[in-house]
Design a protein around this motif. Structure first.
Motif, PDB file in Angstrom:
ATOM      1  N   MET A 239      -2.076   5.749   6.443  1.00 19.67           N
ATOM      2  CA  MET A 239      -3.285   4.973   6.568  1.00 19.67           C
ATOM      3  C   MET A 239      -2.875   3.505   6.667  1.00 19.67           C
ATOM      4  O   MET A 239      -1.998   3.049   5.934  1.00 19.67           O
ATOM      5  CB  MET A 239      -4.168   5.242   5.339  1.00 19.67           C
ATOM      6  CG  MET A 239      -5.470   4.499   5.337  1.00 19.67           C
ATOM      7  SD  MET A 239      -6.530   4.758   3.854  1.00 19.67           S
ATOM      8  CE  MET A 239      -6.757   6.489   3.801  1.00 19.67           C
ATOM      9  N   ALA A 240      -3.487   2.792   7.574  1.00 21.37           N
ATOM     10  CA  ALA A 240      -3.187   1.367   7.728  1.00 21.37           C
ATOM     11  C   ALA A 240      -3.578   0.621   6.454  1.00 21.37           C
ATOM     12  O   ALA A 240      -4.511   0.996   5.747  1.00 21.37           O
ATOM     13  CB  ALA A 240      -3.928   0.803   8.925  1.00 21.37           C
ATOM     14  N   GLU A 241      -2.845  -0.438   6.167  1.00 17.01           N
ATOM     15  CA  GLU A 241      -3.044  -1.168   4.922  1.00 17.01           C
ATOM     16  C   GLU A 241      -4.483  -1.650   4.707  1.00 17.01           C
ATOM     17  O   GLU A 241      -5.022  -1.480   3.602  1.00 17.01           O
ATOM     18  CB  GLU A 241      -2.073  -2.351   4.843  1.00 17.01           C
ATOM     19  CG  GLU A 241      -2.062  -2.997   3.470  1.00 17.01           C
ATOM     20  CD  GLU A 241      -0.999  -4.078   3.357  1.00 17.01           C
ATOM     21  OE1 GLU A 241      -1.262  -5.050   2.657  1.00 17.01           O
ATOM     22  OE2 GLU A 241       0.078  -3.925   3.972  1.00 17.01           O
ATOM     23  N   PRO A 242      -5.165  -2.236   5.709  1.00 17.55           N
ATOM     24  CA  PRO A 242      -6.552  -2.665   5.466  1.00 17.55           C
ATOM     25  C   PRO A 242      -7.476  -1.503   5.101  1.00 17.55           C
ATOM     26  O   PRO A 242      -8.316  -1.632   4.203  1.00 17.55           O
ATOM     27  CB  PRO A 242      -6.977  -3.297   6.790  1.00 17.55           C
ATOM     28  CG  PRO A 242      -5.707  -3.684   7.467  1.00 17.55           C
ATOM     29  CD  PRO A 242      -4.695  -2.646   7.035  1.00 17.55           C
ATOM     30  N   ALA A 243      -7.305  -0.375   5.768  1.00 18.43           N
ATOM     31  CA  ALA A 243      -8.139   0.789   5.460  1.00 18.43           C
ATOM     32  C   ALA A 243      -7.823   1.318   4.069  1.00 18.43           C
ATOM     33  O   ALA A 243      -8.725   1.713   3.325  1.00 18.43           O
ATOM     34  CB  ALA A 243      -7.932   1.871   6.510  1.00 18.43           C
ATOM     35  N   GLU A 244      -6.552   1.337   3.712  1.00 21.87           N
ATOM     36  CA  GLU A 244      -6.160   1.792   2.387  1.00 21.87           C
ATOM     37  C   GLU A 244      -6.754   0.892   1.303  1.00 21.87           C
ATOM     38  O   GLU A 244      -7.263   1.368   0.287  1.00 21.87           O
ATOM     39  CB  GLU A 244      -4.641   1.827   2.259  1.00 21.87           C
ATOM     40  CG  GLU A 244      -4.178   2.348   0.915  1.00 21.87           C
ATOM     41  CD  GLU A 244      -2.662   2.388   0.788  1.00 21.87           C
ATOM     42  OE1 GLU A 244      -2.196   2.848  -0.263  1.00 21.87           O
ATOM     43  OE2 GLU A 244      -1.949   1.970   1.717  1.00 21.87           O
ATOM     44  N   LEU A 245      -6.735  -0.403   1.533  1.00 16.72           N
ATOM     45  CA  LEU A 245      -7.296  -1.342   0.562  1.00 16.72           C
ATOM     46  C   LEU A 245      -8.796  -1.122   0.408  1.00 16.72           C
ATOM     47  O   LEU A 245      -9.310  -1.086  -0.714  1.00 16.72           O
ATOM     48  CB  LEU A 245      -6.999  -2.783   0.996  1.00 16.72           C
ATOM     49  CG  LEU A 245      -7.487  -3.872   0.047  1.00 16.72           C
ATOM     50  CD1 LEU A 245      -6.896  -3.692  -1.350  1.00 16.72           C
ATOM     51  CD2 LEU A 245      -7.133  -5.242   0.597  1.00 16.72           C
ATOM     52  N   ARG A 246      -9.501  -0.943   1.525  1.00 23.08           N
ATOM     53  CA  ARG A 246     -10.959  -0.688   1.458  1.00 23.08           C
ATOM     54  C   ARG A 246     -11.233   0.604   0.681  1.00 23.08           C
ATOM     55  O   ARG A 246     -12.160   0.667  -0.119  1.00 23.08           O
ATOM     56  CB  ARG A 246     -11.559  -0.594   2.859  1.00 23.08           C
ATOM     57  CG  ARG A 246     -11.722  -1.924   3.545  1.00 23.08           C
ATOM     58  CD  ARG A 246     -12.601  -1.839   4.791  1.00 23.08           C
ATOM     59  NE  ARG A 246     -12.145  -0.852   5.752  1.00 23.08           N
ATOM     60  CZ  ARG A 246     -11.249  -1.063   6.715  1.00 23.08           C
ATOM     61  NH1 ARG A 246     -10.691  -2.256   6.837  1.00 23.08           N
ATOM     62  NH2 ARG A 246     -10.921  -0.108   7.554  1.00 23.08           N
ATOM     63  N   CYS A 247     -10.410   1.608   0.922  1.00 21.66           N
ATOM     64  CA  CYS A 247     -10.581   2.882   0.234  1.00 21.66           C
ATOM     65  C   CYS A 247     -10.355   2.725  -1.274  1.00 21.66           C
ATOM     66  O   CYS A 247     -11.141   3.223  -2.077  1.00 21.66           O
ATOM     67  CB  CYS A 247      -9.605   3.899   0.823  1.00 21.66           C
ATOM     68  SG  CYS A 247      -9.768   5.548   0.143  1.00 21.66           S
ATOM     69  N   LEU A 248      -9.307   2.027  -1.645  1.00 26.29           N
ATOM     70  CA  LEU A 248      -9.017   1.820  -3.065  1.00 26.29           C
ATOM     71  C   LEU A 248     -10.109   1.020  -3.758  1.00 26.29           C
ATOM     72  O   LEU A 248     -10.491   1.325  -4.892  1.00 26.29           O
ATOM     73  CB  LEU A 248      -7.661   1.133  -3.231  1.00 26.29           C
ATOM     74  CG  LEU A 248      -6.449   1.980  -2.859  1.00 26.29           C
ATOM     75  CD1 LEU A 248      -5.175   1.136  -2.895  1.00 26.29           C
ATOM     76  CD2 LEU A 248      -6.325   3.188  -3.769  1.00 26.29           C
ATOM     77  N   VAL A 249     -10.630   0.011  -3.085  1.00 23.67           N
ATOM     78  CA  VAL A 249     -11.727  -0.788  -3.654  1.00 23.67           C
ATOM     79  C   VAL A 249     -12.956   0.098  -3.852  1.00 23.67           C
ATOM     80  O   VAL A 249     -13.615   0.057  -4.888  1.00 23.67           O
ATOM     81  CB  VAL A 249     -12.038  -2.018  -2.767  1.00 23.67           C
ATOM     82  CG1 VAL A 249     -13.335  -2.683  -3.190  1.00 23.67           C
ATOM     83  CG2 VAL A 249     -10.881  -3.004  -2.818  1.00 23.67           C
ATOM     84  N   HIS A 250     -13.240   0.916  -2.833  1.00 23.32           N
ATOM     85  CA  HIS A 250     -14.397   1.806  -2.941  1.00 23.32           C
ATOM     86  C   HIS A 250     -14.227   2.776  -4.105  1.00 23.32           C
ATOM     87  O   HIS A 250     -15.157   2.975  -4.902  1.00 23.32           O
ATOM     88  CB  HIS A 250     -14.598   2.582  -1.629  1.00 23.32           C
ATOM     89  CG  HIS A 250     -15.739   3.548  -1.702  1.00 23.32           C
ATOM     90  ND1 HIS A 250     -17.040   3.161  -1.493  1.00 23.32           N
ATOM     91  CD2 HIS A 250     -15.769   4.867  -2.003  1.00 23.32           C
ATOM     92  CE1 HIS A 250     -17.833   4.210  -1.657  1.00 23.32           C
ATOM     93  NE2 HIS A 250     -17.078   5.258  -1.959  1.00 23.32           N
TER      94      HIS A 250
END
Length: 59
Positions: free
Chosen positions: A1-12
């Motif tokens: 998973m690309a880093e920006p998508a991973e970050l959004r997922c973790l925040v969610h």
């Protein structure tokens, strides 16, 4: 998973209790299924299958 998508997922996941619970149960299910014994395959059948698969890789 690309880093920006991973970050959004973790925040969610940090904010959404329902998704956090779902993910935890999913992980538990995967761990439990992984702990189950696999089907027994006679060694002659295993060797034959491996030979076929290796032949497919060469073609």
């Amino acid at each position: 998973m690309a880093e920006p998508a991973e970050l959004r997922c973790l925040v969610h996941l940090a904010r959404c209790e329902g998704c956090e619970t779902y993910l935890d149960r999913f992980r538990q299910t995967v761990a439990a299924a992984g702990a189950l014994p696999g089907p027994h395959l006679p060694s002659a059948a295993r060797d034959r299958l491996l030979g076929v698969f290796r032949g497919m890789l060469r073609d």
